[in-house]
Design a protein around this motif. Structure first.
Motif, mmCIF file in Angstrom:
data_model
loop_
_atom_site.group_PDB
_atom_site.id
_atom_site.type_symbol
_atom_site.label_atom_id
_atom_site.label_comp_id
_atom_site.label_asym_id
_atom_site.label_seq_id
_atom_site.Cartn_x
_atom_site.Cartn_y
_atom_site.Cartn_z
ATOM 1 N N UNK A 110 3.792 3.194 -11.882
ATOM 2 C CA UNK A 110 4.481 2.065 -11.249
ATOM 3 C C UNK A 110 5.540 2.487 -10.232
ATOM 4 N N UNK A 111 5.980 3.740 -10.261
ATOM 5 C CA UNK A 111 7.041 4.169 -9.359
ATOM 6 C C UNK A 111 6.714 3.922 -7.885
ATOM 7 N N UNK A 112 5.510 4.209 -7.407
ATOM 8 C CA UNK A 112 5.212 3.918 -6.004
ATOM 9 C C UNK A 112 5.400 2.442 -5.643
ATOM 10 N N UNK A 113 5.037 1.556 -6.535
ATOM 11 C CA UNK A 113 5.197 0.121 -6.267
ATOM 12 C C UNK A 113 6.668 -0.268 -6.247
ATOM 13 N N UNK A 114 7.473 0.384 -7.066
ATOM 14 C CA UNK A 114 8.894 0.058 -7.119
ATOM 15 C C UNK A 114 9.636 0.545 -5.871
ATOM 16 N N UNK A 115 9.108 1.571 -5.218
ATOM 17 C CA UNK A 115 9.772 2.108 -4.034
ATOM 18 C C UNK A 115 9.114 1.647 -2.739
ATOM 19 N N UNK A 116 8.038 0.887 -2.811
ATOM 20 C CA UNK A 116 7.355 0.389 -1.625
ATOM 21 C C UNK A 116 8.147 -0.781 -1.043
ATOM 22 N N UNK A 117 8.737 -0.567 0.109
ATOM 23 C CA UNK A 117 9.561 -1.606 0.745
ATOM 24 C C UNK A 117 8.778 -2.388 1.803
ATOM 25 N N UNK A 118 7.506 -2.075 1.987
ATOM 26 C CA UNK A 118 6.735 -2.752 3.033
ATOM 27 C C UNK A 118 6.510 -4.217 2.716
ATOM 28 N N UNK A 119 6.630 -4.621 1.446
ATOM 29 C CA UNK A 119 6.423 -6.018 1.067
ATOM 30 C C UNK A 119 7.730 -6.701 0.713
ATOM 31 N N UNK A 120 8.823 -6.114 1.080
ATOM 32 C CA UNK A 120 10.119 -6.722 0.802
ATOM 33 C C UNK A 120 10.696 -6.190 -0.500
#
Length: 84
Positions: A69-79
């Protein structure tokens, strides 16, 4: 309605709680290979069985979840990630 019944040798629930409250807790040493809990599962056969999970199993699972889940938590492309 519950029919009358008899349970010879029974211990009342409140008596069991009282007895447990009088007991003393003492620290124990827990290692990675010690059993954390038994998870009852039907597996693929449908026959109920207890799967032994150790403390090491649980730590490994938490680390796997974090990596997933870490990549999703740091992905800022979706706000920003909404907080509760």
């Amino acid at each position: 309605m519950v029919p009358e019944f008899s349970l010879p040798g029974h211990v009342r629930f409140t008596d069991a709680l009282d007895e447990g409250a009088r007991g003393k807790l003492s620290p124990v040493t827990v290692g990675p290979q010690d059993v954390a809990f038994l998870q009852y599962t039907g597996g693929t056969t449908g026959v109920s069985k207890g799967a032994t999970l150790t403390h090491r199993n649980l730590v490994a699972n938490v680390l796997q979840l974090e990596a997933w889940v870490q990549p999703a938590l740091t992905d800022t492309s979706r706000g920003p990630v909404p907080s509760n």
